[in-house]
Design a protein around this motif. Structure first.
Motif, PDB file in Angstrom:
ATOM      1  N   LYS A  62      49.583  46.837  35.411  1.00 40.79           N
ATOM      2  CA  LYS A  62      48.982  45.902  35.435  1.00 40.79           C
ATOM      3  C   LYS A  62      47.417  45.712  36.170  1.00 40.79           C
ATOM      4  O   LYS A  62      46.983  46.628  36.478  1.00 40.79           O
ATOM      5  CB  LYS A  62      50.200  45.859  37.162  1.00 40.79           C
ATOM      6  CG  LYS A  62      50.005  44.470  37.970  1.00 40.79           C
ATOM      7  CD  LYS A  62      51.228  43.964  38.941  1.00 40.79           C
ATOM      8  CE  LYS A  62      50.606  43.084  39.996  1.00 40.79           C
ATOM      9  NZ  LYS A  62      50.216  41.954  39.355  1.00 40.79           N
ATOM     10  N   GLN A  63      47.232  44.518  35.999  1.00 45.05           N
ATOM     11  CA  GLN A  63      45.355  44.784  36.691  1.00 45.05           C
ATOM     12  C   GLN A  63      45.268  43.369  37.670  1.00 45.05           C
ATOM     13  O   GLN A  63      46.217  42.387  37.709  1.00 45.05           O
ATOM     14  CB  GLN A  63      44.383  43.472  35.146  1.00 45.05           C
ATOM     15  CG  GLN A  63      44.207  44.685  33.614  1.00 45.05           C
ATOM     16  CD  GLN A  63      45.495  44.825  32.921  1.00 45.05           C
ATOM     17  OE1 GLN A  63      46.208  43.106  32.625  1.00 45.05           O
ATOM     18  NE2 GLN A  63      46.493  45.638  32.530  1.00 45.05           N
ATOM     19  N   ALA A  64      44.640  44.099  38.829  1.00 43.59           N
ATOM     20  CA  ALA A  64      44.707  42.990  39.719  1.00 43.59           C
ATOM     21  C   ALA A  64      43.250  41.728  39.971  1.00 43.59           C
ATOM     22  O   ALA A  64      42.707  41.890  40.764  1.00 43.59           O
ATOM     23  CB  ALA A  64      44.023  44.034  41.197  1.00 43.59           C
TER      24      ALA A  64
ATOM     25  N   ALA B 116      38.856  45.017  36.782  1.00 43.65           N
ATOM     26  CA  ALA B 116      40.396  45.483  37.741  1.00 43.65           C
ATOM     27  C   ALA B 116      40.294  47.486  38.363  1.00 43.65           C
ATOM     28  O   ALA B 116      40.964  46.858  39.543  1.00 43.65           O
ATOM     29  CB  ALA B 116      41.545  45.413  36.486  1.00 43.65           C
TER      30      ALA B 116
ATOM     31  N   ARG C 191      40.367  46.709  42.389  1.00 41.51           N
ATOM     32  CA  ARG C 191      41.445  48.117  43.212  1.00 41.51           C
ATOM     33  C   ARG C 191      40.632  49.043  44.045  1.00 41.51           C
ATOM     34  O   ARG C 191      40.971  48.796  45.276  1.00 41.51           O
ATOM     35  CB  ARG C 191      42.261  48.577  42.156  1.00 41.51           C
ATOM     36  CG  ARG C 191      43.425  49.150  42.950  1.00 41.51           C
ATOM     37  CD  ARG C 191      44.235  50.219  41.351  1.00 41.51           C
ATOM     38  NE  ARG C 191      44.457  49.057  41.002  1.00 41.51           N
ATOM     39  CZ  ARG C 191      44.328  49.797  39.526  1.00 41.51           C
ATOM     40  NH1 ARG C 191      43.822  50.624  38.791  1.00 41.51           N
ATOM     41  NH2 ARG C 191      44.737  48.981  38.391  1.00 41.51           N
TER      42      ARG C 191
ATOM     43  N   ARG D 103      39.837  46.825  47.305  1.00 38.38           N
ATOM     44  CA  ARG D 103      41.247  46.563  47.933  1.00 38.38           C
ATOM     45  C   ARG D 103      41.833  48.009  48.839  1.00 38.38           C
ATOM     46  O   ARG D 103      42.881  48.564  48.447  1.00 38.38           O
ATOM     47  CB  ARG D 103      42.163  46.083  47.716  1.00 38.38           C
ATOM     48  CG  ARG D 103      42.064  44.471  47.133  1.00 38.38           C
ATOM     49  CD  ARG D 103      42.932  43.625  46.389  1.00 38.38           C
ATOM     50  NE  ARG D 103      41.970  42.768  46.122  1.00 38.38           N
ATOM     51  CZ  ARG D 103      42.923  41.934  45.239  1.00 38.38           C
ATOM     52  NH1 ARG D 103      44.254  41.895  44.363  1.00 38.38           N
ATOM     53  NH2 ARG D 103      43.049  40.411  44.571  1.00 38.38           N
TER      54      ARG D 103
END
Length: 89
Positions: A27-29, A81, A85, A88
Motif C-alpha cells: 500500500k502506498q501512502a 511513498a 511514510r 507521519r
C-alpha cells in the motif's frame, strides 16, 4: 508548448503513474494527484533518457521507452511513498 501537448502529458503521466502504482507491491501512502505528478515526471524523464540512450523511435508505441517510463514511475512512487511514510510518525 500547446494546450494539446500539456493535456497529453497530463493524461500520459496519469496512466504511467497509475501503472507504476499498481505494479508496486504493498500500500502506498500517497494520493492520486501526487501519483499523477510522479507519473508526469517519470514520463518526461523516461523520454529524455530514451533519447540520450539512442533508443530507436518507431511508428506506433515505443515499447522500450514505455518500459523505462513505467520503471521510473515505480521507483518514483516508491520513493515518494517512503518519504511520506517517514514524515507521519
Amino acid at each position: 508548448m500547446t494546450i494539446e501537448s500539456i493535456l497529453g502529458a497530463i493524461v500520459i503521466g496519469a496512466v504511467i503513474g497509475a501503472i507504476g502504482r499498481l505494479l508496486l507491491p504493498g500500500k502506498q501512502a500517497i494520493g492520486w494527484i501526487l501519483t499523477i505528478v510522479v507519473g508526469i515526471v517519470a514520463a518526461l524523464v523516461g523520454t529524455l533518457l530514451a533519447q540520450v540512450l539512442g533508443v530507436e523511435t518507431t511508428p506506433g508505441i515505443d515499447w522500450i521507452e514505455l518500459v523505462m517510463q513505467v520503471v521510473l514511475a515505480i521507483v518514483g512512487v516508491g520513493l515518494v511513498a517512503g518519504l511520506r511514510r517517514g514524515r507521519r510518525v
